[in-house]
Every structure is written in structure tokens, then in C-alpha cells.
Design an enzyme around this catalytic site. Structure first.
Site, mmCIF file in Angstrom:
data_model
loop_
_atom_site.group_PDB
_atom_site.id
_atom_site.type_symbol
_atom_site.label_atom_id
_atom_site.label_comp_id
_atom_site.label_asym_id
_atom_site.label_seq_id
_atom_site.Cartn_x
_atom_site.Cartn_y
_atom_site.Cartn_z
ATOM 1 N N CYS A 1 0.831 -1.214 0.000
ATOM 2 C CA CYS A 1 0.000 0.000 0.000
ATOM 3 C C CYS A 1 0.866 1.264 0.000
ATOM 4 O O CYS A 1 1.556 1.538 0.984
ATOM 5 C CB CYS A 1 -0.918 -0.058 1.223
ATOM 6 S SG CYS A 1 -1.776 1.472 1.599
ATOM 7 N N CYS B 1 0.105 3.721 2.772
ATOM 8 C CA CYS B 1 0.574 3.154 4.044
ATOM 9 C C CYS B 1 2.060 3.424 4.220
ATOM 10 O O CYS B 1 2.505 3.803 5.311
ATOM 11 C CB CYS B 1 0.332 1.643 4.095
ATOM 12 S SG CYS B 1 -1.394 1.159 4.022
#
Length: 136
Positions: free
Chosen positions: A30, A33
């Protein structure tokens, strides 16, 4: 402070033995993230007495499911085993600090009293209240 890695094996103990726990639900693939990770780590250095922890949703799908994680990153803040904040999306450092400050200012006695009233009302209505259910 170093961030902890939370798993299904240490989650309950971590939450039970710490007043405030801030959790970042993330995954290695991600992009947002990975961008949020240094912000989260820096906040952990600024907020003594607060436990910062990460849950890799790929490795811990049970934990992600338990908290209905549908989008990552998702930030969750708990105090005294009560979820005070649960939102998807990354934050800049200043916004994260503001949210943490507000969470620390909350009168938890009042929160626990309100939760007890909600459980009692649900019990009077003939339904079971799940005291550990995630709250936004």
C-alpha cells in the site's frame, strides 16, 4: 518510542495493559501506508506514555476483520479498551498530533458511564450488547 507489531496473539494483552494504544492498520504493498509510516513513527517519538502499534493486514486478516478494516491505512485510537477514533486514510503529522491530544483530553469516566448506560438500555430492550464492538 518504537512501534510494536500487533498480532492476534498479543493484541488483547497490549490493549489491556496500556492506557492508550494507537494502531496503524497497513499492508506492505500500500503506497499511502508506506507514506504514512514515517509520520506514525515520528508521532510515536513525540507522545510518551502512548503505545504505537502496527497491524499488517496481510499477515493478520483476523484482526483486520475484527475491526472491519475495509481500507488502508486505517488509524485507530483506543483508551482504556474503548475505541475513540477509527478512520481510514493517512494524516499529516500535525493532524495526527491534534487527534491524539483530543483523545488524551477525553474524560474516560464519562465515556465508561455512557457505555454502561448503552449496555443497560440494550439489555432492557432484550438484546445483547457487545461491549467490545468497534465504535467509530
Amino acid at each position: 518510542m518504537t512501534t510494536l507489531t500487533l498480532t492476534k496473539d498479543n493484541f488483547d494483552q497490549t490493549v489491556a495493559h496500556n492506557d492508550m494504544v494507537v494502531v496503524d492498520f497497513w499492508a506492505p504493498w500500500c503506497g499511502p501506508c508506506r507514506s504514512f509510516a514515517p509520520v506514525f513513527e515520528a508521532a510515536s517519538e513525540r507522545h510518551e506514555g502512548v503505545v504505537f502499534a502496527k497491524v499488517n493486514t496481510d499477515e493478520e486478516p483476523e484482526l483486520a476483520g475484527m475491526f472491519a478494516i475495509r481500507s488502508i491505512p486505517t488509524l485507530m485510537i483506543m483508551r482504556e479498551k474503548v475505541i475513540l477514533y477509527h478512520e481510514a486514510g493517512s494524516l499529516p503529522g500535525k493532524a495526527l498530533d491534534e487527534i491524539l491530544g483530543k483523545a488524551q483530553e477525553i474524560d474516560m469516566t464519562k465515556v465508561h458511564e455512557e457505555l454502561a448506560r448503552e449496555r443497560a438500555a440494550a439489555g432492557e430492550a432484550g438484546t445483547d450488547a457487545d461491549e467490545d464492538s468497534p465504535r467509530s
